[in-house]
Design an enzyme around this catalytic site. Structure first.
Site, PDB file in Angstrom:
ATOM      1  N   LYS A 162       1.879 -10.724  -3.745  1.00  0.00           N
ATOM      2  CA  LYS A 162       2.811  -9.652  -3.381  1.00  0.00           C
ATOM      3  C   LYS A 162       4.254 -10.168  -3.290  1.00  0.00           C
ATOM      4  O   LYS A 162       5.182  -9.504  -3.775  1.00  0.00           O
ATOM      5  CB  LYS A 162       2.356  -9.012  -2.068  1.00  0.00           C
ATOM      6  CG  LYS A 162       1.036  -8.237  -2.235  1.00  0.00           C
ATOM      7  CD  LYS A 162       0.433  -7.866  -0.897  1.00  0.00           C
ATOM      8  CE  LYS A 162      -0.856  -7.064  -1.049  1.00  0.00           C
ATOM      9  NZ  LYS A 162      -1.596  -6.926   0.211  1.00  0.00           N
ATOM     10  N   GLY A 211       0.825  -1.222   0.000  1.00  0.00           N
ATOM     11  CA  GLY A 211       0.000   0.000   0.000  1.00  0.00           C
ATOM     12  C   GLY A 211       0.848   1.257   0.000  1.00  0.00           C
ATOM     13  O   GLY A 211       1.563   1.555  -0.961  1.00  0.00           O
TER      14      GLY A 211
HETATM   15  N1  HSE Z   1      -6.736  -7.231   1.317  1.00  0.00           N
HETATM   16  C1  HSE Z   1      -5.459  -6.620   1.342  1.00  0.00           C
HETATM   17  C2  HSE Z   1      -4.906  -6.648   2.768  1.00  0.00           C
HETATM   18  C3  HSE Z   1      -5.580  -5.201   0.856  1.00  0.00           C
HETATM   19  O1  HSE Z   1      -5.639  -7.022   3.695  1.00  0.00           O
HETATM   20  O2  HSE Z   1      -3.733  -6.371   2.982  1.00  0.00           O
HETATM   21  C4  HSE Z   1      -4.310  -4.571   0.430  1.00  0.00           C
HETATM   22  O3  HSE Z   1      -3.665  -5.239  -0.596  1.00  0.00           O
END
Ligand code: HSE
Length: 414
Positions: free
Chosen positions: A200, A129
């Protein structure tokens, strides 16, 4: 003035529009030009938006507009994002995305198209993020040989585990609370089964080691089977359970990559990263461990990373920014059964003394975890590092001799 388009006006997309609008002067000072939002693509109506006149439901309005130099893709999902992004890059527009599913599935191909069309494809927001991590790995740490990257890459599961660890809440209640607070989706599978964290770590591994690693090559376990008993044993061992995405480069340059819950020691820099926060540790041969910490999700943190990429695209409209990895057939990834790890194992046996003897005969050495609150006939121990495939064989042997293994969780050497 540089015209941009935003595809998607959900949580992140509306955050991008908000930052570009409210931080107009700040952004102007950075690039020396106004960033002008010319189109916003969304199938829904937003009559009350201050940008209501910019909305369109038709992608052609963006692709056919030669004024639009940078396109932000924040729709999520692979389709139609993949097709739209590809067409934008092919027509020479730079693209910025927060879409980890898209980058993990098609990153190599989209980077190649960007390179062939002398344009940029940037995705800082796809991992962590608002935490800077793509740019640091690609630029600031580029002089290092990175031996390992390990991170808490999913905020939802970190929130659930934090509730289990700090408040003794069970998994189901903690998940319900995460859903009530808007952290977890109604269908939480991508988060709790580890798929989001897998995408990720694939992006980080591809970037660090220069070859695309696809999610289907990565052994992935979620947190749905973690119990409060395991949380207690982790504490007795001297640590906590976290969902870790980890890639390690082996001496033969192959990658040992996994997403799984792990017991990590309390002294680890990742152990105190709680709630919805993310933390990512990069081990460089020059820097040692570097840890990145912050908000891994949410409207403005994620939009902040997207807008930073927009600024970078605007600054590099004529000279491409170098961000690249090659496509691959996943042959650099070792079989997960070859991965060497220590393991915590909890089981129920008719006779605990006999069960420990059996465990000692199977595993070269074990460290017994003493628990004054242990359930009747419960045993728990940590074994020395060995190949995961061997551990699975030993677990089968325990089960076949009537010692029912209830939990087996990796130890993270972090
Ligand atoms: N669903 C993801 C999280 C949102 O909980 O980290 C961000 O990629």
């Amino acid at each position: 003035m540089v015209s941009v388009a935003i595809m998607g006006h959900g949580v992140v997309g509306s955050g991008v529009a908000e930052i570009i609008t409210t931080h107009k002067q700040k952004l102007f000072a950075s690039v020396g030009e106004e960033i002008y939002i010319k189109h916003i693509l969304d199938l829904r109506e937003f009559p009350d938006s201050p940008l209501a006149d910019r909305f369109t439901k038709n992608f052609d309005d963006i692709i056919n507009d030669i004024d639009v130099r940078v396109v932000v893709e924040v729709m999520g999902g692979v389709n139609p994002a993949y097709d739209f992004v590809k067409r934008c890059l092919l027509s020479g527009k730079s693209v910025v995305t927060s879409n980890k599913e898209l980058v993990a599935a098609h990153g190599a191909e989209l980077l190649k198209i960007a390179s062939e069309n002398n344009t940029n494809f940037l995705f800082e927001a796809s991992v962590g993020g608002g935490i800077p991590i793509i740019r640091p790995i690609n630029q600031c740490l580029v002089a290092n040989n990175v031996s390992e990257i390990a991170g808490i890459l999913n905020g939802t599961t970190n929130f659930i585990l934090t509730k289990m660890i700090n408040e003794g809440m069970n998994f189901d209640d903690a998940l319900k609370l995460a859903q009530q607070l808007g952290y977890a989706e109604r269908n939480p599978e991508a988060d709790v089964e580890g798929h989001d964290a897998c995408r990720k770590i694939c992006i980080l591994a591809s970037l660090a080691y220069g070859k695309h690693i696809y999610p289907d090559a990565v052994h992935t376990e979620g947190i749905t089977k973690i119990t409060l008993d395991d949380v207690k044993y982790a504490s007795i061992w001297g640590g906590v359970i976290k969902l870790i995405g980890k890639v390690k480069r082996l001496p033969d340059k192959k990658c040992d990559i996994v997403v799984a819950p792990m017991l990590i020691p309390s002294k680890s820099q990742l152990a105190n990263i709680d709630d919805v926060f993310n933390g990512i540790m990069v081990r460089g041969d020059c820097t040692g461990d570097v840890v990145f910490y912050g908000k891994g999700a949410g409207k403005l943190p994620t939009a902040s990373a997207v807008v930073a990429d927009v600024i970078d695209c605007v600054k590099h409209l004529k000279n491409r920014k170098y961000l690249f990895w090659a496509d691959s057939d996943n042959s650099s990834v070792i079989d997960y059964k070859e991965s060497v790890t220590a393991m915590y194992i909890r089981a129920i046996a008719d006779n605990t003394a006999d069960a420990y003897n059996k465990a000692k005969s199977l595993f070269s050495d074990i460290h017994i975890l003493e628990n004054s609150e242990a359930k009747e006939n419960e045993i728990a121990f940590v074994c020395e590092p060995m190949a995961y495939g061997e551990i699975l064989n030993n677990i089968d042997a325990l089960n076949n001799s009537g010692i029912k293994v209830e939990s087996a969780i990796r130890i993270g050497d972090l």
